[in-house]
Write a protein that holds these residues in place. Structure first.
Motif, PDB file in Angstrom:
ATOM      1  N   ILE A 111      40.388  36.748  39.263  1.00 37.09           N
ATOM      2  CA  ILE A 111      40.547  36.530  40.705  1.00 37.09           C
ATOM      3  C   ILE A 111      41.989  36.148  41.024  1.00 37.09           C
ATOM      4  CG2 ILE A 111      39.859  35.086  42.659  1.00 37.09           C
ATOM      5  CD1 ILE A 111      37.082  34.856  41.308  1.00 37.09           C
ATOM      6  N   GLY A 112      42.577  35.306  40.185  1.00 37.07           N
ATOM      7  CA  GLY A 112      43.976  34.921  40.380  1.00 37.07           C
ATOM      8  C   GLY A 112      44.909  36.102  40.271  1.00 37.07           C
ATOM      9  N   TRP A 113      44.674  36.980  39.314  1.00 37.64           N
ATOM     10  CA  TRP A 113      45.495  38.191  39.183  1.00 37.64           C
ATOM     11  C   TRP A 113      45.445  39.010  40.464  1.00 37.64           C
ATOM     12  CZ3 TRP A 113      43.255  39.908  33.792  1.00 37.64           C
ATOM     13  CH2 TRP A 113      43.821  39.110  32.783  1.00 37.64           C
ATOM     14  N   ALA A 114      44.217  39.213  40.980  1.00 38.32           N
ATOM     15  CA  ALA A 114      44.055  40.028  42.192  1.00 38.32           C
ATOM     16  C   ALA A 114      44.784  39.395  43.368  1.00 38.32           C
ATOM     17  CB  ALA A 114      42.569  40.200  42.509  1.00 38.32           C
ATOM     18  N   ALA A 115      44.703  38.077  43.489  1.00 40.81           N
ATOM     19  CA  ALA A 115      45.383  37.391  44.592  1.00 40.81           C
ATOM     20  C   ALA A 115      46.894  37.547  44.488  1.00 40.81           C
ATOM     21  CB  ALA A 115      44.986  35.918  44.603  1.00 40.81           C
ATOM     22  N   ARG A 116      47.433  37.374  43.293  1.00 42.31           N
ATOM     23  CA  ARG A 116      48.887  37.475  43.129  1.00 42.31           C
ATOM     24  C   ARG A 116      49.384  38.891  43.385  1.00 42.31           C
ATOM     25  NH1 ARG A 116      47.779  33.383  39.407  1.00 42.31           N
ATOM     26  NH2 ARG A 116      47.312  34.826  37.701  1.00 42.31           N
ATOM     27  N   ARG A 117      48.595  39.886  42.962  1.00 40.74           N
ATOM     28  CA  ARG A 117      48.989  41.277  43.259  1.00 40.74           C
ATOM     29  C   ARG A 117      49.065  41.526  44.752  1.00 40.74           C
ATOM     30  NH1 ARG A 117      45.614  42.646  38.777  1.00 40.74           N
ATOM     31  NH2 ARG A 117      43.884  43.093  40.197  1.00 40.74           N
ATOM     32  N   ALA A 118      48.221  40.819  45.503  1.00 37.01           N
ATOM     33  CA  ALA A 118      48.205  40.983  46.955  1.00 37.01           C
ATOM     34  C   ALA A 118      49.189  40.047  47.650  1.00 37.01           C
ATOM     35  CB  ALA A 118      46.788  40.744  47.494  1.00 37.01           C
ATOM     36  N   GLY A 119      49.919  39.248  46.872  1.00 33.22           N
ATOM     37  CA  GLY A 119      50.878  38.327  47.460  1.00 33.22           C
ATOM     38  C   GLY A 119      50.236  37.117  48.089  1.00 33.22           C
ATOM     39  N   ALA A 121      47.902  33.286  47.609  1.00 31.15           N
ATOM     40  CA  ALA A 121      47.672  32.167  46.698  1.00 31.15           C
ATOM     41  C   ALA A 121      46.375  32.393  45.927  1.00 31.15           C
ATOM     42  CB  ALA A 121      47.594  30.867  47.482  1.00 31.15           C
ATOM     43  N   ALA A 122      46.336  31.959  44.671  1.00 32.23           N
ATOM     44  CA  ALA A 122      45.155  32.175  43.843  1.00 32.23           C
ATOM     45  C   ALA A 122      43.940  31.471  44.435  1.00 32.23           C
ATOM     46  CB  ALA A 122      45.414  31.709  42.417  1.00 32.23           C
ATOM     47  N   ALA A 123      44.042  30.175  44.700  1.00 29.63           N
ATOM     48  CA  ALA A 123      42.982  29.402  45.352  1.00 29.63           C
ATOM     49  C   ALA A 123      41.597  29.755  44.808  1.00 29.63           C
ATOM     50  CB  ALA A 123      43.029  29.629  46.868  1.00 29.63           C
ATOM     51  N   VAL A 124      41.494  29.811  43.481  1.00 25.61           N
ATOM     52  CA  VAL A 124      40.254  30.282  42.858  1.00 25.61           C
ATOM     53  C   VAL A 124      39.044  29.439  43.243  1.00 25.61           C
ATOM     54  CG1 VAL A 124      39.090  30.690  40.652  1.00 25.61           C
ATOM     55  CG2 VAL A 124      41.447  31.448  40.987  1.00 25.61           C
ATOM     56  N   PRO A 125      39.101  28.087  43.188  1.00 30.14           N
ATOM     57  CA  PRO A 125      37.912  27.304  43.571  1.00 30.14           C
ATOM     58  C   PRO A 125      37.432  27.602  44.984  1.00 30.14           C
ATOM     59  CG  PRO A 125      39.504  25.918  42.438  1.00 30.14           C
ATOM     60  CD  PRO A 125      40.206  27.213  42.724  1.00 30.14           C
ATOM     61  N   ASP A 126      38.379  27.747  45.924  1.00 27.12           N
ATOM     62  CA  ASP A 126      38.001  28.035  47.308  1.00 27.12           C
ATOM     63  C   ASP A 126      37.361  29.412  47.429  1.00 27.12           C
ATOM     64  OD1 ASP A 126      38.999  25.593  48.072  1.00 27.12           O
ATOM     65  OD2 ASP A 126      40.948  26.389  48.711  1.00 27.12           O
ATOM     66  N   ARG A 127      37.891  30.391  46.697  1.00 26.73           N
ATOM     67  CA  ARG A 127      37.348  31.739  46.767  1.00 26.73           C
ATOM     68  C   ARG A 127      35.943  31.781  46.169  1.00 26.73           C
ATOM     69  NH1 ARG A 127      41.383  35.013  48.471  1.00 26.73           N
ATOM     70  NH2 ARG A 127      43.517  34.301  48.085  1.00 26.73           N
ATOM     71  N   LEU A 128      35.735  31.056  45.087  1.00 27.74           N
ATOM     72  CA  LEU A 128      34.402  31.001  44.491  1.00 27.74           C
ATOM     73  C   LEU A 128      33.417  30.323  45.433  1.00 27.74           C
ATOM     74  CD1 LEU A 128      35.303  30.010  40.811  1.00 27.74           C
ATOM     75  CD2 LEU A 128      34.466  32.223  41.606  1.00 27.74           C
TER      76      LEU A 128
END
Length: 259
Positions: A111-119, A121-128
């Motif tokens: 998920i973090g990789w996908a966020a960074r590719r899109a420019g 923030a990773a914000a993985v806990p919030d996305r989950l």
């Protein structure tokens, strides 16, 4: 948001050493998709559903011949350098197979990789959390996820760049009813928040509570374009004979012999 006008797709193939023929798989397709809307594209295997999704995303193979027009927010996606035309257009794919996840990387990292590719923030806990997944899911590898959890991780990756349009290709395949509803509800929420969803599926019954309109493909052609609310009763409100036949042939509608 998305306009498809008179779209036809064929494929060149060799029938000899130098001789080529063209096989048409999608013919004369016209439809629109507005912000705030979920458009379900229904049809059996080989009807052209995934082919439409791949055309919107510019993922057709080199031997494909595309005619007609696809436009996103008024800007043409067809013609010229197709992949370049998609850059910055805020269109994301929710793929059909959970095998698109890297089996050697934890869910949170992907998920973090996908966020960074899109420019973003990773914000993985919030996305989950937004997708109803516990924080511990970030530490799991794809092989440790249930089918429903894996689908939601794919959706989190697709939403990482805040896309306007989500193209969801059979996002509920193989899921139990509860997880199927969860994924479809999340797609509905994306539309409710101002996005749009092109939902590719063979499951009419599951899609209806979450869709605004239903496009029915049959053998590469548009066989009906209906409001989801018109699939009710004996199908008398449906405009196309094909839609009525499909509706009446469902098990809950009695497998009617004239369908």
């Amino acid at each position: 948001m998305l306009t498809v006008r008179d779209l036809s797709i064929g494929f060149r193939r060799y029938t000899g050493l130098f001789r080529q023929t063209q096989v048409t798989r999608l013919s004369g397709l016209t439809l629109t998709l507005d912000a705030g809307e979920v458009l379900a594209v229904i049809g059996g295997s080989g009807a052209g559903k995934s082919l439409l999704a791949h055309a919107v995303l510019g993922l057709l193979p080199p031997n494909a011949v595309l005619r007609g027009q696809i436009a996103f927010r008024g800007q043409p996606l067809t013609g010229g350098d197709y992949p370049a035309a998609l850059r910055g257009r805020r269109i994301a794919l929710v793929p059909q197979q959970i095998s698109h996840l890297d089996p050697m990387a934890r869910a949170g990292r992907q998920i973090g990789w996908a966020a960074r590719r899109a420019g973003a923030a990773a914000a993985v806990p919030d996305r989950l959390a937004a997708l109803g997944l516990p924080p511990g899911a970030a530490r799991l590898y794809p092989g440790q996820l249930s089918g429903g959890m894996a689908r939601r991780v794919l959706l989190a990756m697709a939403q990482a760049g805040a896309p306007d349009l989500l193209v969801a290709d059979e996002p509920t395949a193989g899921l139990d009813p509860q997880n199927r509803r969860t994924v479809l509800r999340l797609l509905r929420d994306h539309a409710r928040q101002g996005g749009a969803v092109l939902l590719i599926t063979h499951d009419l019954t599951a899609a209806l509570p979450f869709a605004d309109r239903v496009a029915i493909l049959d053998n590469g052609r548009m066989a009906g374009l209906e409001a989801a609310r018109d699939f009710r009763g004996d199908g008398a409100a449906l405009a196309s004979a094909h839609a009525r036949a499909l509706w009446r042939a469902l098990p809950e509608n009695g497998f009617l012999a004239d369908a």
